[in-house]
Design an enzyme around this catalytic site. Structure first.
Site, PDB file in Angstrom:
ATOM      1  CE  LYS A  48     -16.656  14.669   5.277  1.00  0.00           C
ATOM      2  NZ  LYS A  48     -16.418  15.759   5.767  1.00  0.00           N
ATOM      3  N   PRO A  66      -9.185   2.219   4.328  1.00  0.00           N
ATOM      4  CG  PRO A  66     -10.304   4.066   3.507  1.00  0.00           C
ATOM      5  CD  PRO A  66     -10.610   2.637   3.510  1.00  0.00           C
ATOM      6  N   GLY A 123       0.772  -1.009  -0.022  1.00  0.00           N
ATOM      7  CA  GLY A 123       0.065   0.005   0.213  1.00  0.00           C
ATOM      8  C   GLY A 123       0.885   1.234   0.020  1.00  0.00           C
ATOM      9  N   GLY A 124       0.465   2.367   0.404  1.00  0.00           N
ATOM     10  CA  GLY A 124       1.155   3.560   0.392  1.00  0.00           C
ATOM     11  C   GLY A 124       0.220   4.728   0.701  1.00  0.00           C
ATOM     12  CB  SER A 134      -3.547  -0.900   1.024  1.00  0.00           C
ATOM     13  OG  SER A 134      -4.209   0.510   1.573  1.00  0.00           O
ATOM     14  CB  ALA A 164      -6.076  -5.972   2.923  1.00  0.00           C
TER      15      ALA A 164
END
Length: 399
Positions: free
Chosen positions: A125, A96, A38-39, A71, A93
């Protein structure tokens, strides 16, 4: 091109330049070989914009076996014209990180609070925004939008074969040649784009731990230069480190309140060396420095980019030692009386070596000096130096 590790400004810049090169060279296809946990959200979105705007089809290939597209990698896979995975890989996965904090449990018998929880509202949100984004990408590419939403809301994952069965990806391939064969491009020449020095340097600079150290080195070097004007080297090193760190912070999700606390903490610790605050400024500065360091980088937006607490503790101790002892010693040295030079002679005691009316010789600090006096002087008389004009001292007769 390889896309390995956490996705940040350096990897987004590398992929962007590679896609532009492919368009310039009129390539048939761009293959992004990906393995990422992810990142950074902003870097992911910038990278996806480049993929969507690319005139050359982009195939994202999760490979080799054992790799993952977790992610942000899942979003990139959905955005690509072609999505492929090697056996033994996984994706998903995609929740956030900010929504990972659980809401406080309500005890039995407690009254339900009807007021909305700001953190819960923000989490909702962020989640809804991510769901809408990935569903839009899925609909654009004709992929499974329902599973994409589950990946965001429930953080579910899939293996390569399951992803193919659920129409999340288009192909399962052993390697790049096998993928090209399935895309009917087996005879096309393959050009591998290596990670260049620019990407490597940018990756180092935008590492929050490195940027954190650089801004501290820059500040301390400038402080040392101001304490010792004319050394030049500390000033040059400090200015370069400070500018590089500010550039990195411009690309990273930095909490500027944290940066302000760090600067305030350093200012308090420096002030402790000059003011008789009995440690209150120093202790307060150290506390502000540690708190600012902890909240400097928004960890919710940067999985894999956090500043280790051990590094913060070590830097805090080193900073306190540097500012309390090194600068404190420098201040004490500056307060010592002058023992050489012009300033040392002013108001020094002298003894006349001869009788004279205007100019003559006198002994000052064990040396013979030409002196000038407005009053007559007799040999052995005690004098006091008032000023210096070249190599002639102006003296006055002590009463």
């Amino acid at each position: 091109m390889p896309l390995d590790g956490a996705i940040g400004p350096a990897s987004a810049d590398f992929v962007s330049r590679a896609i532009k090169r492919a368009a310039r060279d009129k390539a048939q296809l761009v293959i992004v070989r990906m393995d990422t946990p992810g990142g950074l959200d902003t870097s992911m979105r910038a990278l996806i914009k480049d993929i969507l705007a690319s005139p050359v089809p982009v195939a994202t290939f999760v490979a080799p076996s054992g790799s993952r597209a977790a992610s942000a990698g899942t979003f990139i896979l959905y955005a690509s014209h072609i999505a492929a995975m090697a056996p033994g890989t996984n994706l998903g996965a995609a929740s956030p990180v900010a929504i990972g904090a659980a809401a406080p449990k309500q005890e039995k018998g407690d009254k339900k609070d009807s007021s909305p929880d700001p953190a819960e509202t923000m989490n909702r949100k962020v989640t809804n925004d991510a769901v809408a984004y990935i569903r839009g990408l899925a609909e654009m590419r004709g992929r499974n939008a329902d599973w994409a939403e589950r990946a965001v809301r429930e953080a579910v994952s899939l293996s390569a074969q399951q992803a193919l069965k659920l129409k999340v990806i288009d192909h399962v391939a052993l390697d790049v040649p096998d993928l090209l064969k399935k895309l009917n491009k087996a005879d096309a020449p393959v050009v591998e784009v290596e990670v260049d020095w620019r990407t490597k340097v940018l990756a180092v600079i935008t590492n929050p731990s490195i940027a954190y150290i650089m801004i501290l080195v820059g500040i301390y070097a400038l402080i040392f230069e101001f304490m010792n004007p004319g050394l030049v080297l500390p000033g040059v090193v400090g200015a370069i480190c400070l500018l590089l760190a500010l550039y990195a912070f411009h690309l990273l999700p930095v909490n500027y309140a944290g940066l302000a606390l760090i600067l305030l903490g350093i200012a308090f610790m420096v002030a402790e060396a000059f003011l008789p605050a009995f440690g209150s400024l120093g202790v307060g500065g150290l506390i502000a420095f540690v708190i600012g360091s902890v909240i400097l980088v928004d960890e919710a937006e940067m999985p894999g980019f956090e500043i280790p607490y051990t590094l913060i503790a070590g830097v805090a101790v080193a900073s306190a030692a540097f500012l309390f002892f090194v600068i404190g010693m420098a201040v004490r040295n500056r307060r010592r009386p002058v023992v050489t030079g012009r300033e040392y002679l002013i108001w020094a005691a002298a003894e006349a070596l001869e009788d004279f009316d205007a100019e003559g010789w006198a002994r000052v600090q064990g040396e013979s000096w030409r002196v000038r006096s407005a009053a007559p002087v007799r040999k052995g008389q005690r004098l006091r130096v008032r000023s210096m004009d070249g190599l002639v001292l102006t003296v006055e007769v002590e009463p």
